[in-house]
Design a protein around this motif. Sequence first.
Motif, PDB file in Angstrom:
ATOM      1  N   UNK A 117       0.835  -1.206   0.000  1.00  0.00           N
ATOM      2  CA  UNK A 117       0.000   0.000   0.000  1.00  0.00           C
ATOM      3  C   UNK A 117       0.869   1.256   0.000  1.00  0.00           C
ATOM      4  N   UNK A 118       0.665   2.076  -0.995  1.00  0.00           N
ATOM      5  CA  UNK A 118       1.389   3.353  -1.092  1.00  0.00           C
ATOM      6  C   UNK A 118       0.444   4.470  -0.659  1.00  0.00           C
ATOM      7  N   UNK A 119       0.895   5.297   0.255  1.00  0.00           N
ATOM      8  CA  UNK A 119       0.085   6.416   0.753  1.00  0.00           C
ATOM      9  C   UNK A 119       0.734   7.720   0.315  1.00  0.00           C
ATOM     10  N   UNK A 120       0.040   8.478  -0.519  1.00  0.00           N
ATOM     11  CA  UNK A 120       0.556   9.764  -0.990  1.00  0.00           C
ATOM     12  C   UNK A 120       0.285  10.824   0.075  1.00  0.00           C
ATOM     13  N   UNK A 121       1.344  11.269   0.704  1.00  0.00           N
ATOM     14  CA  UNK A 121       1.228  12.277   1.762  1.00  0.00           C
ATOM     15  C   UNK A 121       1.717  13.648   1.316  1.00  0.00           C
ATOM     16  N   UNK A 122       2.065  13.776   0.047  1.00  0.00           N
ATOM     17  CA  UNK A 122       2.665  15.035  -0.427  1.00  0.00           C
ATOM     18  C   UNK A 122       1.687  16.195  -0.351  1.00  0.00           C
ATOM     19  N   UNK A 123       0.389  15.921  -0.411  1.00  0.00           N
ATOM     20  CA  UNK A 123      -0.603  16.997  -0.393  1.00  0.00           C
ATOM     21  C   UNK A 123      -0.653  17.704   0.974  1.00  0.00           C
ATOM     22  N   UNK A 124      -0.111  17.043   2.002  1.00  0.00           N
ATOM     23  CA  UNK A 124      -0.131  17.637   3.349  1.00  0.00           C
ATOM     24  C   UNK A 124       0.955  18.704   3.502  1.00  0.00           C
ATOM     25  N   UNK A 125       1.981  18.626   2.667  1.00  0.00           N
ATOM     26  CA  UNK A 125       3.159  19.482   2.841  1.00  0.00           C
ATOM     27  C   UNK A 125       2.828  20.952   2.584  1.00  0.00           C
ATOM     28  N   UNK A 126       3.237  21.785   3.526  1.00  0.00           N
ATOM     29  CA  UNK A 126       3.197  23.239   3.365  1.00  0.00           C
ATOM     30  C   UNK A 126       4.583  23.765   3.740  1.00  0.00           C
ATOM     31  N   UNK A 127       5.038  24.794   3.058  1.00  0.00           N
ATOM     32  CA  UNK A 127       6.370  25.326   3.312  1.00  0.00           C
ATOM     33  C   UNK A 127       6.541  25.778   4.769  1.00  0.00           C
ATOM     34  N   UNK A 128       5.500  26.280   5.356  1.00  0.00           N
ATOM     35  CA  UNK A 128       5.567  26.765   6.726  1.00  0.00           C
ATOM     36  C   UNK A 128       5.649  25.646   7.757  1.00  0.00           C
ATOM     37  N   UNK A 129       5.459  24.405   7.309  1.00  0.00           N
ATOM     38  CA  UNK A 129       5.499  23.286   8.248  1.00  0.00           C
ATOM     39  C   UNK A 129       6.829  22.543   8.242  1.00  0.00           C
ATOM     40  N   UNK A 130       7.801  23.048   7.457  1.00  0.00           N
ATOM     41  CA  UNK A 130       9.144  22.474   7.520  1.00  0.00           C
ATOM     42  C   UNK A 130       9.864  23.009   8.763  1.00  0.00           C
ATOM     43  N   UNK A 131      10.721  22.151   9.327  1.00  0.00           N
ATOM     44  CA  UNK A 131      11.633  22.634  10.358  1.00  0.00           C
ATOM     45  C   UNK A 131      12.756  23.435   9.683  1.00  0.00           C
ATOM     46  N   UNK A 132      13.629  23.975  10.462  1.00  0.00           N
ATOM     47  CA  UNK A 132      14.676  24.849   9.918  1.00  0.00           C
ATOM     48  C   UNK A 132      15.601  24.140   8.932  1.00  0.00           C
ATOM     49  N   UNK A 133      15.718  22.796   9.082  1.00  0.00           N
ATOM     50  CA  UNK A 133      16.636  22.083   8.180  1.00  0.00           C
ATOM     51  C   UNK A 133      16.056  21.894   6.786  1.00  0.00           C
ATOM     52  N   UNK A 134      14.783  22.202   6.598  1.00  0.00           N
ATOM     53  CA  UNK A 134      14.163  22.085   5.273  1.00  0.00           C
ATOM     54  C   UNK A 134      13.846  20.658   4.865  1.00  0.00           C
TER      55      UNK A 134
END
Length: 308
Positions: free
Chosen positions: A270-287
């Motif tokens: 089972x492959x779960x596409x989680x890319x839609x959850x990503x927002x730039x503001x939710x990255x930590x400082x390391x990117x």
Amino acid sequence: MRQYTRLLRIALLILGSFLLAFVVLGLVFTFRIKKSTVTAEAKSLVENLGTKSEIDAASELAALQQTEVQTQAAGLEQAETQDLVQNESQVQDQNQEQAQTENGQESGTSLDAMIAQWNEELDADTVTNLTDEEQVAVRTLFANTIFFGDSMTQAIGEYGFLDMTNIVYQRSATIDVLITKIPEVAAMLPKQVVIFTGLNDCNHYTEIADYRRDYVTMLQQLKASIPGVKIIVSSLLSPSDALGQVRADLVRAPQFDQELRSICQENDVTYVDSTWIVRQKNYLDDGIHMNRTFYRVWFRYLKALLGN
């Protein structure tokens, strides 16, 4: 004197003749009576035999008729039973198909609605913590699950979504390193394994074909070590836009993720596409790594997908 003697002899002869005739007549009469009696008995016996044969024949006929009636009744009962079972089976199948259709439609609609809501919350930065009820549901759902990977998986325990007993990880690990930790995963006898890895493989594997080779090996060894295990793979996330500008090796993340999707399809995973959850503001400082907000939505999404 001689004359009297002669007359006496004649008289005795005549008397003897009469006696003999009387005896003969008696024998003849007796024979006729016995013959008549035997004939009557024989006739009676024949009549009785005939009557018995008729009775036996009638009994046999009645028995045959009764057997035929019983056979017909049994056949009718069996046919009715088969019809009843068939009808019940058809009704059950129809109900099951209807339920599956309704559940599928409801699940699809509700999931789409939830994703739309989560997207709105992500954009507005209004994603809330998991409620106590949600937290209990997540822990119950994944009680027999091991989350397996690198620091992306480590964050699950550090953020408190699950206990570390549900997590096997190694920081900065690439797929070939994770293969060596499969015995640790198998020792826990999980029913599910959720794999979540970061971008370490993008700068470790020069050729994507090598990444494919090692990832397939990892999946095969997991299945061989844990018979019947269900494997779920979360998609590979790209780096932040800022980091992507200075790390050319990490820009290949979408290519690796596309390969990962293909690997899962080919290996019944089972492959779960989680890319839609990503927002730039939710990255930590390391990117590379994500904050709690990402994981809140990620777990809600996994629960909706896997929790039925």
